[in-house]
Scaffold this active site. Structure first.
Site, mmCIF file in Angstrom:
data_model
loop_
_atom_site.group_PDB
_atom_site.id
_atom_site.type_symbol
_atom_site.label_atom_id
_atom_site.label_comp_id
_atom_site.label_asym_id
_atom_site.label_seq_id
_atom_site.Cartn_x
_atom_site.Cartn_y
_atom_site.Cartn_z
ATOM 1 C CG ASP A 67 -0.328 0.021 2.717
ATOM 2 O OD1 ASP A 67 1.025 -0.322 2.565
ATOM 3 O OD2 ASP A 67 -0.990 0.302 3.510
ATOM 4 C CB THR A 79 4.651 -4.322 3.120
ATOM 5 O OG1 THR A 79 4.110 -3.890 1.742
ATOM 6 C CG2 THR A 79 5.545 -5.714 3.023
ATOM 7 C CG ASN A 132 0.729 3.364 4.173
ATOM 8 O OD1 ASN A 132 0.403 3.271 5.480
ATOM 9 N ND2 ASN A 132 1.682 2.611 3.626
ATOM 10 C CG ASP A 192 4.093 0.190 1.529
ATOM 11 O OD1 ASP A 192 3.640 -0.935 1.680
ATOM 12 O OD2 ASP A 192 3.965 1.085 2.318
ATOM 13 C CG HIS A 215 7.552 0.451 9.497
ATOM 14 N ND1 HIS A 215 7.630 0.428 11.059
ATOM 15 C CD2 HIS A 215 7.231 1.776 9.325
ATOM 16 C CE1 HIS A 215 7.384 1.458 11.459
ATOM 17 N NE2 HIS A 215 7.022 2.449 10.728
ATOM 18 C CG ASP A 216 6.085 -1.670 4.657
ATOM 19 O OD1 ASP A 216 5.860 -2.104 5.637
ATOM 20 O OD2 ASP A 216 5.592 -1.206 3.988
ATOM 21 C CG PHE A 223 -1.872 1.802 9.525
ATOM 22 C CD1 PHE A 223 -2.692 2.609 9.867
ATOM 23 C CD2 PHE A 223 -1.547 1.223 8.177
ATOM 24 C CE1 PHE A 223 -3.552 3.164 8.829
ATOM 25 C CE2 PHE A 223 -2.312 1.842 7.264
ATOM 26 C CZ PHE A 223 -3.274 2.673 7.494
ATOM 27 C CG ASN A 224 0.514 -2.540 7.513
ATOM 28 O OD1 ASN A 224 0.119 -1.564 7.124
ATOM 29 N ND2 ASN A 224 1.662 -3.367 7.721
#
Length: 321
Positions: free
Chosen positions: A10, A126, A39, A15, A241-242, A167-168
């Site tokens: 996303d 992700t 996102n 990402d 993060h991803d 969040f995810n």
């Protein structure tokens, strides 16, 4: 042999770097990119995936749009972190990127890819897990074509959207529950791991020194990302993060894993979307996931910088040719 991968994402600043890493490294065979609302809206995340691929010269990977809302309830977004476009910072311009959107929807593209590829495929989601859960519900006969699911989401501790939820997972807890209870091998990289890989000034300097248009884009992305993380969370540098997901596939020694039971809270008044990671085995629940813990931070950033270098030089050579 390279790991065959479908990246479900996303975009999203982090990402974008995961797309670059998956496309650049020879240990990964990036078969397809699918997008999901997270996102930002589905329309924006899909456009962003195409934009990143266009700038990086990634033109041989199909990109398809997936679900525009969670299985239940209303969609969330992370505009406070990723901006109104979902990828604020760089000036992509108003024109359409020269990387097209595949006419198939994400579910069809994933199905076709799983059926076509001679070996089982690793799914790397992700963003919210809506597309992956939809696939598992619609096509249980294809589960044997999935090697494993390597995801970014959750946390062994606190969340980042509520005190309990990352969040995810919060975007679609029901989808996350379907994935974690599917019986498929699941590897989870949550905030406890991803907060270790922050784009510090020395990282920015290394990427800037590459001197390509792609490197410039990456600096613009990280600069915007740093500003929102500083404002919202007080971080001195933004966590990427991803890309831990693909970094793990490239070099499993980069991130230590522990085997644990992971359960998704679906109904808690204050804890909906939380990932209950039973590191001490106190619940009696069976272990169903490998959970990322300690990260080799310098090794991770070496992979990211090299991916930007490889794709940047390749894209610049194509322009000059």
């Amino acid at each position: 042999m390279p790991v065959p991968v479908i990246l479900d994402c996303d975009p999203g600043h982090d990402d974008a770097f995961n797309i670059l890493l998956a496309a650049a490294h020879p240990a990964v065979d990036l078969l397809a990119i699918t997008t999901v609302a997270g996102n930002q809206s589905l329309e924006k995340t899909t456009l962003n995936a195409r934009r990143v691929c266009a700038v990086a010269g990634i033109r041989d990977v199909p990109i398809a749009a997936g679900r525009d809302r969670p299985l239940h309830g209303a969609a969330l977004d992370a505009e406070n972190i990723h901006g109104g476009s979902g990828l604020d910072g760089p000036g992509f311009g108003e024109g359409e990127p020269d990387v097209p959107q595949d006419p198939r929807d994400a579910l069809t593209l994933i199905r076709d890819t799983l059926l076509r590829h001679p070996a089982p495929v690793t799914l790397v989601p992700t963003g919210p897990l809506t597309n992956i859960a939809t696939l598992l519900l619609a096509h249980p006969e294809l589960m044997h074509r999935i090697e494993r699911i390597v995801l970014m989401g959750g946390s062994t501790g606190r969340g980042n959207t509520t005190p309990a939820a990352e969040f995810n997972i919060l975007c679609d807890p029901e989808a996350a529950d379907i994935v974690f209870t599917s019986g498929l091998p699941v590897t989870m990289f949550g905030l406890n791991a991803t907060h270790q890989v922050r784009a510090t000034p020395d990282v920015i300097t290394r990427i800037a020194a590459l001197g390509t248009p792609l490197a410039k884009l990456c600096i613009e992305l990280l600069t915007y990302f740093a500003a929102t993380y500083r404002e919202v969370y007080g971080f001195d540098a933004p966590p990427l993060h991803d890309p831990l997901t693909v970094a793990h596939l490239i070099d499993p020694s980069l991130i230590s894993l522990v085997r644990a039971a992971v359960a998704i809270e679906l109904t808690g008044t204050y804890t909906r979307g939380a990932t209950l990671v039973d590191l001490d085995g106190v619940t009696g629940l069976p272990a169903n996931a490998d959970v990322g813990m300690e990260v080799d931070v310098p090794g991770f950033w070496d992979l990211i910088v090299e991916a930007v270098r490889v794709l940047g030089e390749r894209a610049r050579s194509e322009v000059q040719a």
